[in-house]
Design an enzyme around this catalytic site. Sequence first.
Site, PDB file in Angstrom:
ATOM      1  N   TYR A   1       0.916  -1.297   0.066  1.00 39.42           N
ATOM      2  CA  TYR A   1       0.179   0.063   0.084  1.00 39.42           C
ATOM      3  C   TYR A   1       0.908   1.206   0.084  1.00 39.42           C
ATOM      4  O   TYR A   1       0.741   2.052  -0.855  1.00 39.42           O
ATOM      5  CB  TYR A   1      -1.023  -0.056   1.204  1.00 39.42           C
TER       6      TYR A   1
ATOM      7  N   LYS B   1       1.115   4.166  -2.796  1.00 37.81           N
ATOM      8  CA  LYS B   1       0.686   5.527  -2.571  1.00 37.81           C
ATOM      9  C   LYS B   1       1.987   6.576  -2.511  1.00 37.81           C
ATOM     10  O   LYS B   1       2.041   7.727  -2.940  1.00 37.81           O
ATOM     11  CB  LYS B   1       0.174   5.687  -0.901  1.00 37.81           C
TER      12      LYS B   1
HETATM   13  P1  NDP Z   1     -13.341   2.310   0.843  1.00 35.96           P
HETATM   14  O1  NDP Z   1     -12.555   0.973   0.980  1.00 35.96           O
HETATM   15  O2  NDP Z   1     -14.439   2.727   1.780  1.00 35.96           O
HETATM   16  O3  NDP Z   1     -13.704   2.573  -0.709  1.00 35.96           O
HETATM   17  C1  NDP Z   1     -13.034   2.114  -1.660  1.00 35.96           C
HETATM   18  C2  NDP Z   1     -13.742   2.377  -3.051  1.00 35.96           C
HETATM   19  O4  NDP Z   1     -12.654   2.259  -4.078  1.00 35.96           O
HETATM   20  C3  NDP Z   1     -15.057   1.313  -3.135  1.00 35.96           C
HETATM   21  O5  NDP Z   1     -16.032   2.252  -3.773  1.00 35.96           O
HETATM   22  C4  NDP Z   1     -14.459   0.489  -4.211  1.00 35.96           C
HETATM   23  O6  NDP Z   1     -15.567  -0.130  -4.959  1.00 35.96           O
HETATM   24  C5  NDP Z   1     -13.543   1.410  -4.875  1.00 35.96           C
HETATM   25  N1  NDP Z   1     -12.718   0.556  -5.943  1.00 35.96           N
HETATM   26  C6  NDP Z   1     -11.637  -0.470  -5.405  1.00 35.96           C
HETATM   27  N2  NDP Z   1     -11.053  -1.153  -6.350  1.00 35.96           N
HETATM   28  C7  NDP Z   1     -11.373  -0.605  -7.444  1.00 35.96           C
HETATM   29  C8  NDP Z   1     -11.346  -0.804  -8.730  1.00 35.96           C
HETATM   30  N3  NDP Z   1     -10.430  -1.845  -9.316  1.00 35.96           N
HETATM   31  N4  NDP Z   1     -11.965  -0.040  -9.636  1.00 35.96           N
HETATM   32  C9  NDP Z   1     -12.885   0.804  -9.296  1.00 35.96           C
HETATM   33  N5  NDP Z   1     -13.111   1.209  -8.241  1.00 35.96           N
HETATM   34  C10 NDP Z   1     -12.495   0.250  -7.174  1.00 35.96           C
HETATM   35  O7  NDP Z   1     -12.144   3.281   0.955  1.00 35.96           O
HETATM   36  P2  NDP Z   1     -11.938   4.704   1.387  1.00 35.96           P
HETATM   37  O8  NDP Z   1     -13.062   5.468   1.047  1.00 35.96           O
HETATM   38  O9  NDP Z   1     -11.663   4.782   2.799  1.00 35.96           O
HETATM   39  O10 NDP Z   1     -10.501   4.953   0.480  1.00 35.96           O
HETATM   40  C11 NDP Z   1     -10.761   5.970  -0.636  1.00 35.96           C
HETATM   41  C12 NDP Z   1      -9.126   6.317  -1.192  1.00 35.96           C
HETATM   42  O11 NDP Z   1      -8.841   6.866   0.108  1.00 35.96           O
HETATM   43  C13 NDP Z   1      -8.290   5.037  -1.173  1.00 35.96           C
HETATM   44  O12 NDP Z   1      -7.577   5.452  -2.487  1.00 35.96           O
HETATM   45  C14 NDP Z   1      -7.620   4.976   0.161  1.00 35.96           C
HETATM   46  O13 NDP Z   1      -6.449   4.538  -0.212  1.00 35.96           O
HETATM   47  C15 NDP Z   1      -7.433   6.545   0.403  1.00 35.96           C
HETATM   48  N6  NDP Z   1      -7.089   6.594   1.692  1.00 35.96           N
HETATM   49  C16 NDP Z   1      -7.952   6.289   2.939  1.00 35.96           C
HETATM   50  C17 NDP Z   1      -7.613   6.164   4.315  1.00 35.96           C
HETATM   51  C18 NDP Z   1      -8.507   6.055   5.357  1.00 35.96           C
HETATM   52  O14 NDP Z   1      -8.026   5.895   6.270  1.00 35.96           O
HETATM   53  N7  NDP Z   1      -9.577   5.463   5.107  1.00 35.96           N
HETATM   54  C19 NDP Z   1      -6.255   6.736   4.513  1.00 35.96           C
HETATM   55  C20 NDP Z   1      -5.732   7.516   3.412  1.00 35.96           C
HETATM   56  C21 NDP Z   1      -5.902   7.225   2.083  1.00 35.96           C
HETATM   57  P3  NDP Z   1     -16.095  -1.615  -4.412  1.00 35.96           P
HETATM   58  O15 NDP Z   1     -17.322  -1.128  -3.719  1.00 35.96           O
HETATM   59  O16 NDP Z   1     -16.526  -2.312  -5.670  1.00 35.96           O
HETATM   60  O17 NDP Z   1     -15.265  -2.262  -3.623  1.00 35.96           O
END
Ligand code: NDP
Length: 246
Positions: A154, A158
């Site tokens: 991860y 990032k």
């Molecule tokens: P969630 O797990 O709540 O949501 C992730 C979303 O990404 C889901 O809608 C998922 O869809 C979608 N997704 C995953 N893989 C794919 C793909 N191959 N194609 C299209 N869509 C995809 O994560 P967060 O909302 O917490 O995270 C959002 C972003 O923020 C990410 O990039 C994460 O790394 C980053 N982030 C989050 C942090 C946190 O603490 N939460 C901290 C730092 C960064 P599906 O429903 O199909 O799985």
Amino acid sequence: MEDRKVVLVTGAARGIGREIALIMAEKGYDISLNFRTKSDELDKLKEIIEEKGVRCFLVQGDVTHFEETEKIVEETIKEFGKIDVLVNNAGITKDGLLMRMAKDDFEKVIDTNLVGTFNMTRNVIPHMVKQKSGRIINISSVVGVVGNAGQTNYSASKAGIIGFTKSLAKEVASRNILVNAVAPGFISTDMTSILADSVKENINNQIPLKKMGTAEDVAKVVKFLASEDSSYITGQVINVDGGMVM
Ligand code: NDP
């Protein structure tokens, strides 16, 4: 028809992406909402967005497949005629110590978070170059800046996004396209809900503001980076982490 700006947000069915879509709709953007997995919630989300007086286009696609990202971008252009802002938000984790990490778990995370960001951006940039304006906002993580045990895959993805952001910012600045990254700390979403309460408590103790952030905290910074208020900012990484990394 009113000439509203258009934002395309990946992985926007839930979590941070959903909140970004809602906040951008509130601000008056038409929303192209990319999702991977169909759910009953999606039509409801589209309704909530449209109640704000803007249009919402639901577009299915997996960002790890280049052809699917081509289709996401083409269909958005067909629907709205342009893309003003791309938010590369889709992301996954597959945590584990390197000693035990399967190659597949390393590759899947890089493919989604980093290659997915490339795939989407590669398809959007030609449109932005043609229209001589645009904003790309990549969701990185503070873990990409400082590392985290158990997240080599991860944090590599990032950190890769940060290098990608800075290089692209230099490539396209002369075309009036601004490229920035947001690096959230620990944000309450499905991604972090899997952590044990004791781990969460430990995390909170390490955050100067003593609490996890919300999806809204991140979305508000994305809104700023999409706006005219940030028109002299490019190639930057903005930490949204309650002071964890400074
Ligand atoms: P969630 O797990 O709540 O949501 C992730 C979303 O990404 C889901 O809608 C998922 O869809 C979608 N997704 C995953 N893989 C794919 C793909 N191959 N194609 C299209 N869509 C995809 O994560 P967060 O909302 O917490 O995270 C959002 C972003 O923020 C990410 O990039 C994460 O790394 C980053 N982030 C989050 C942090 C946190 O603490 N939460 C901290 C730092 C960064 P599906 O429903 O199909 O799985």
